[in-house]
Design a protein around this motif. Structure first.
Motif, short mmCIF file in Angstrom:
data_model
loop_
_atom_site.label_atom_id
_atom_site.label_comp_id
_atom_site.label_asym_id
_atom_site.label_seq_id
_atom_site.Cartn_x
_atom_site.Cartn_y
_atom_site.Cartn_z
N CYS A 167 -7.26 -1.68 0.91
CA CYS A 167 -6.22 -2.12 2.02
C CYS A 167 -7.05 -1.98 3.39
N GLN A 174 -8.31 1.50 5.12
CA GLN A 174 -9.26 1.65 3.92
C GLN A 174 -8.97 2.37 2.47
N SER A 175 -7.80 2.34 2.28
CA SER A 175 -7.59 2.96 0.92
C SER A 175 -7.99 1.94 -0.05
N CYS A 230 -5.77 -1.73 6.34
CA CYS A 230 -5.27 -0.94 7.36
C CYS A 230 -5.89 0.39 7.59
N CYS A 240 0.79 -1.31 -0.16
CA CYS A 240 0.01 0.03 0.17
C CYS A 240 0.83 1.24 -0.04
N VAL A 268 0.71 3.79 4.14
CA VAL A 268 1.99 3.34 5.12
C VAL A 268 2.53 1.80 4.82
N GLY A 269 2.36 1.22 3.87
CA GLY A 269 2.73 0.08 3.34
C GLY A 269 2.34 -1.04 3.91
N CYS A 270 1.11 -1.24 4.40
CA CYS A 270 0.42 -2.57 4.42
C CYS A 270 0.26 -3.59 3.12
N PRO A 273 -6.49 7.29 2.63
CA PRO A 273 -5.43 8.30 2.56
C PRO A 273 -4.41 7.88 1.59
S1 FES Z 1 -1.65 1.35 4.80
FE1 FES Z 1 -3.09 1.03 3.26
S2 FES Z 1 -4.45 2.48 3.86
FE2 FES Z 1 -3.03 2.90 5.51
#
Ligand code: FES
Lengths: 273, 351
Positions: free
Chosen positions: B295, B299-300, B297, B276, B279-281, B314
């Motif tokens: 995502c 919800q992107s 983490c 992502c 922040v990289g999830c 975000p």
């Molecule tokens: S890490 Fe993917 S939306 Fe925050």
């Protein structure tokens, strides 16, 4: 001409006609017999297709079109294969109770024989994934092999499935009201078929990228997490930090505060006891 | 001390009027009531026994804890009514330790409530401001100081002082900056950088560890891939896969809205970074009908049919896409790196 007509009945004419007739019969037999033979073999199949077509007309055609070609209310079923029908109808998702972001699982009203007929009809519309037999999805009975399958399946599950279905298979949210359902109590066959066909918004995991054996291992793992006894403590739905945090804050802290208030407010006076 | 407090309390207000005419006179402290254990020696003895009983129970529970740890088989499963099938060992350990801790707490509370000294000790509150004399004095001194320093008159001193005060916090920035080296070029490239047109790197299926052909990736499927040669047993596998991980999907070419993205793919097969850009999830909640990837983490949501454009959440920029093609044997390969760094933004990121 005259000579020909005079000799119209050559003594061998009967023989020639007989030979021609024999050849024609043989040729016709050669041309038609194999087809007839095949039809005879699959008559049970064609019967199922016919029955399925009738069931389809009643239960499915209002959305998927009279010939399964699809309408604005439902996708075309050409090429979805019998596995998809067995999954969708077998889990009660189809016929859908109402259109929406996600068609939920509900009670199935068709018998397995009817599902098979429907599946046969839809499969006849175009080639697609075939419903598996139990050898394909049933994990091994042998405890050692089974344990191996569970271990490997766990790894595969965490790579391919856990992002949506949660590490314990409890399901999770997707976008716009869609969700990945919990895998608790789902039939081994249906888990296998879901991977094969990718129902609704789930991506598919065809044999080319996830061989049959790996699907069986994943089934073994899901089975295992389902039947796993509680190791003690409250699982709280195994949903992870949200439920656990909520529980800790409300019940844990709340209880401590109540106890603290009771200890401080309630002194033991002689007149009270 | 406590007996004479009420009077002392009233006296501190200074006048008799307050106690006399005031309908809300300070009632002082209520009379001290002794507890039963204070007056009845037998009750006190009983409380003492109760407290020690609790402590003894705690000791027994601890012994029970150690005993069950040593004696119960870790695989044993028992049925206990409201809980269902549970691990006997975990249940015994939790129960005994719980009882041991609870009894210590309960014993201590019981002891404090029945036997420890029971005298009320009021702590009085006073206004926190200083009295008028002191305050006037301080204000006076401040004024004299300001006048003597001529702060208002000497503009140069004033301005340089303000300047130096404003700059001092910068030293904090420098100190914090010292916490670590910058990522330098480490985030610019992934393991795919070693691929060239002459020496392409095969995409290897994470499930089977085998290279893939385009016909293996069917529409609606989701496959995870890593570069060939990156073995799970390698010591730095986790560090490398954190940048190299790919998700492969296939969309009918006419449904791909972004032409640049279509050209990077192969016959509709698109290879996106799995990391992502927020922040990289690792993201791979792929919806095959909408082609959205979510995502978990924050919800992107990315539209993979449209160059992985961010449609919600975000994340700052689209997921990087790896250009793929096939080699002579027909396997899917990459001939170069992503053309932008994967993962979250950072200051030195080129764009
Ligand atoms: S890490 Fe993917 S939306 Fe925050």
């Amino acid at each position: 001409m005259k000579k020909l007509s005079a000799r119209r009945r050559h003594p061998l004419a009967a023989v020639v006609v007989l030979l021609l007739a024999l050849a024609a019969t043989g040729g016709l037999y050669a041309a038609f017999a194999p087809a007839e033979k095949a039809q005879a073999d699959s008559s049970a199949q064609s019967l199922a297709i016919d029955e399925g077509k009738k069931l389809f007309a009643v239960g499915c055609s209002s959305c998927h079109g009279l010939n399964g070609q699809g309408t604005s209310d439902g996708p075309s079923l050409v090429g979805v294969g019998s596995a998809a029908v067995d999954f969708q109808v077998g889990t009660g998702r189809m016929p859908a109770q109402q259109p929406g972001a996600q068609v939920p699982r509900k009670k199935n009203i068709y018998s397995q024989a009817e599902i098979d007929q429907l599946a046969a009809y839809v499969a006849s519309l175009g080639p697609g994934p075939v419903a598996p037999d139990s050898k394909q999805y049933q994990p091994s009975d042998d405890p050692v092999t089974n344990a191996e399958q569970v271990a490997k399946g766990g790894e595969l599950f965490r790579t391919n499935c856990a992002q949506c279905h949660n590490f314990a298979g409890k399901g999770g949210a997707l976008t716009n009201g869609k969700y990945a359902p919990s895998l608790e109590g789902v039939d081994a066959k249906h888990i296998y078929e879901a991977m094969q066909t990718g129902p609704q918004n789930m991506p598919s995991f065809p044999d080319t990228t996830m061989p049959e054996e790996q699907k069986r291992e994943i089934v073994a793992f899901v089975r295992h997490t389902n039947d796993e006894p509680n190791q003690g403590g409250l699982a709280l739905g195994s949903l992870g930090p949200v439920t656990e945090g909520l529980f800790g804050w409300i019940f844990g802290l709340g209880t401590l505060i109540v106890i603290a208030i009771w200890v401080a407010a309630h002194t033991t006076k002689a007149k009270k006891s | 001390m406590s007996e004479n407090l009420p009077e002392a309390h009233g006296a501190s207000h200074g006048t008799d009027v307050a106690t006399h005419g005031d309908p809300f006179a300070d009632p002082g402290l209520p009379a001290h009531e002794p507890r039963r254990t204070d007056i009845d020696e037998r009750a006190a003895k009983r409380a003492e026994r109760q407290v020690s009983l609790l402590f003894v129970v705690s000791m027994l529970a601890t012994v029970g804890f150690i005993a069950s740890y040593a004696s119960i088989d870790a695989d044993k499963i028992v049925y206990i009514f409201p809980l269902g099938h549970v691990s006997a060992l975990n249940f015994a350990l939790g129960m005994t330790l719980g009882v041991a801790l609870f009894c210590i707490g309960a014993g201590a509370v019981h002891w404090a409530r029945t036997l420890m000294s029971d005298h009320e000790l009021p702590a009085e509150r006073h206004p926190i401001e200083a009295d008028d004399d002191v305050r006037n004095d301080v204000i006076e001194q401040f004024k004299t100081g300001a006048a003597e320093s001529a702060f208002g008159r000497r503009k140069m001193i004033r301005n340089t002082l303000i300047g130096s005060m404003a700059l001092v916090p910068l030293s904090g920035v420098v100190l914090l900056r010292d916490l670590g080296p910058l990522p330098e070029k480490k985030l610019l490239h992934t393991g795919w950088v070693e691929a060239t047109a002459n020496k392409p790197i095969k995409l290897v299926n994470m499930n089977t560890d085998q290279p893939m052909k385009p016909e293996d990736i069917v529409q609606g499927s989701l496959t995870f891939a890593k570069p060939e040669g990156l073995e799970e047993s390698a010591e730095d596998f986790q560090q490398k896969i954190a940048k190299d991980a790919l998700m492969l999907i296939r969309i009918a070419p006419e449904d791909i809205k972004d032409t640049k993205s279509r050209d990077k793919g192969f016959e509709g097969i698109l290879a996106y970074s799995k990391i992502c850009t927020h922040v990289g999830c690792p993201i791979s909640l792929y919806e095959q009908q909408t082609h959205h990837a979510l995502c978990p983490c924050h919800q992107s949501t990315f539209d993979l049919a449209d160059g992985a454009r961010v449609i919600f959440g975000p994340a700052g920029h689209p997921l990087p896409q790896l250009k793929i093609t096939t080699d002579e044997q027909g396997f899917l390969v990459a001939t170069g790196d992503f053309d932008e760094p994967v993962g979250p933004s950072y200051w030195e990121r080129p764009r």
